[in-house]
Design an enzyme around this catalytic site. Structure first.
Site, short mmCIF file in Angstrom:
data_model
loop_
_atom_site.label_atom_id
_atom_site.label_comp_id
_atom_site.label_asym_id
_atom_site.label_seq_id
_atom_site.Cartn_x
_atom_site.Cartn_y
_atom_site.Cartn_z
CB SER A 270 13.03 21.89 -15.85
OG SER A 270 12.39 23.21 -16.00
CG HIS B 217 -1.63 -1.02 1.24
ND1 HIS B 217 -2.91 -1.66 0.93
CD2 HIS B 217 -1.14 -2.31 2.30
CE1 HIS B 217 -3.16 -2.76 1.35
NE2 HIS B 217 -2.23 -3.33 2.04
CD GLU C 79 8.27 12.23 -15.32
OE1 GLU C 79 7.62 12.87 -16.01
OE2 GLU C 79 8.89 12.72 -14.29
CE LYS D 50 11.94 19.42 -11.07
NZ LYS D 50 10.67 19.81 -11.85
#
Ligand code: ARG
Length: 476
Positions: free
Chosen positions: A294, A173, A307, A300
């Protein structure tokens, strides 16, 4: 790449392979809508293999003379060299790769070229080329998947299967559950990918059937022998039913399912790496070559490969759905709808191959942070199950042990005291049990077969290697 047809030009009358029945040339709109050349070009080498086998079979059957077989085969080989050297020229009238090749062969060898299509339809021709393409590409995909498995197993080995192996919290979980070896965690992903490899190999076995000789749908009145061309192309089996042969795309749906599930596994791996590389987790960082920046936020460093491994799975599942929906309403036998099998198939094979290579590189070059992992895993509460099992060893029924430890944990939350001291002070537990609460202790505790822990580490590693060897041998 060979030159593309110019869709703005008018199609000339008499230029298609099926013009005889038609008094007028096809409308431009029809050509634009029905062409498949823009995406089936990549079948060229497999179409030539199929045509060479077909001509050979026609020779063996006595339908063509050996001189005719030689002339057509030579023209096919010349066409192959033209593709290989990027010199093949497509015409506006080429509907698909199959008609383009037959048109060129006829240009090269004259009227005898018109005999190439004897006892053959594009219906059996197309699906022959597609099965050959699949045999080649699915085998490559299985190899690529094994490549990612190799990387996971190597990283597992480097992180250690033994007593001083790197450990991290195992989650259920997404809540910390019990400490596990990093090797065991990476190994879990390896196992799911090994099932994907096995599935791809089983799909390959099932699709290894030649449909050539089925004709348009009903076979031929000429004395052809489909077994001869099947053997020439290296197929393991020959179709039994001509109508099934031209309309069956089960193998496309199966490959797309295999890929959708493989993609789902890659997506789950991707999701974890997105988490692991956040500042909040800090379990790993990516090599600069496998991360992105970024355009606005200078600080970043993003896990875009992870992803996209997750994001592209949407279209892999979509491609499977698209093909199943195309197939579900089709009456026997061939219908033009079946042309819609190719783009989803090519797209899924291509995208999942790219994802596999990128993830392999990302995982191979990433750095793990054992301290952050250990710190997250050394939370005292993660010893709760081991404490309950300690009570079980003293004869306490598990349900009762679970309640005792659960209450202790609640108490530590309420009072802010440490679990270890609460265990020491507890009448049923005491200092011996308290040894289970401590830095690096938990991960050593689980000893059952298949468990995560140094006791089963050696056998875990061995089981993985046995399965990898078995599947690698099968894919040769
Ligand atoms: N390009 C088509 C396909 O991929 C060729 C088959 C055309 N056959 C036909 N009977 N019109 O399916």
């Amino acid at each position: 790449m060979a030159s593309q047809p110019d869709s703005n030009k008018n199609v000339q009358s008499g230029a298609t392979l099926w013009h005889g029945r038609f008094a007028q040339a096809p409308a431009q709109e029809l050509v634009a809508f029905t062409q498949s050349l823009s995406f089936d070009q990549q079948l060229w080498s497999f179409d030539i293999i199929g045509s060479l086998a077909h001509v050979h079979m026609l020779g063996v059957a006595g339908v063509l003379s050996s001189a005719e077989v030689a002339i057509i085969s030579e023209a096919l080989n010349t066409t192959r060299s033209e593709f290989e050297s990027d010199k093949f020229v497509f015409l506006d009238t080429d509907e698909d790769i199959h008609t383009a090749i037959e048109r060129r062969v006829t240009q090269l060898c004259g009227d005898v070229g018109g005999k190439l299509h004897t006892a053959r339809s594009r219906n059996d021709q197309v699906v022959t080329a597609l099965r050959l393409w699949c045999k080649h590409n699915v085998a490559l995909l299985a190899q690529r998947t094994l490549g990612l498995v190799d990387t996971l197993v190597l990283r597992a080995q480097q992180s250690g299967w033994g007593q001083d192996g790197i450990y991290l919290p195992g989650y259920t979980h997404l809540q910390k559950a019990q400490p596990v070896l990093l090797a065991h965690h990476l190994g879990a992903h390896a196992w799911s990918l090994l099932r994907d490899v096995e599935r791809l190999q089983q799909t390959l076995d099932r699709l290894d059937v030649s449909p050539l000789g089925a004709g348009a749908l009903a076979g031929s009145s000429l004395p052809i022998d489909p077994a001869v061309s099947a053997e020439k192309m290296g197929f393991g089996k020959v179709f039994a039913n001509s109508m099934d042969a031209v309309s069956d795309r089960d193998f496309v749906a199966e490959i797309l399912f295999d890929i959708a599930l493989l993609g789902t596994h890659l997506s789950r791996i991707g999701e974890e790496w997105v988490l692991w590389t956040t500042e909040e987790f800090g379990f790993a960082h990516l090599d600069d070559g496998f991360a992105t920046g970024s355009s606005m936020l200078p600080q970043k460093k993003n896990a875009d490969i992870a992803e996209l491994a997750r994001g592209k799975t949407g279209r892999l599942i979509g491609n499977l759905t698209a093909v199943l929906v195309v197939l579900k309403g089709l009456p026997l036998a061939y219908n033009r709808d079946l042309q819609e099998d190719k783009e989803p198939l090519f797209d899924s094979v291509n995208q999942v191959s790219l994802a596999l290579s990128a993830l392999t590189g990302m995982i191979a070059s990433a750095t793990f942070h054992p301290d952050a992992m250990a710190q997250a895993a050394d939370m005292e509460a993660l010893a709760a199950t081991d404490l309950a099992e300690w009570l079980v060893r003293q004869g306490t029924p598990f349900r009762q042990a679970h309640a005792i430890i659960g209450e202790l944990v609640r108490l530590t939350h309420e009072t802010g005291s440490s679990l270890k001291s609460a265990v020491v002070a507890h009448p049923s537990l005491g200092p011996e049990a308290a040894k289970l609460v401590g830095v690096g202790v938990g991960v050593q505790q689980r000893t059952s077969p298949g468990a995560s822990g140094p006791m089963s580490g050696a056998s875990q590693q061995q089981l993985l290697n046995i399965e990898i060897d078995r599947l690698r041998k099968l894919s040769k």
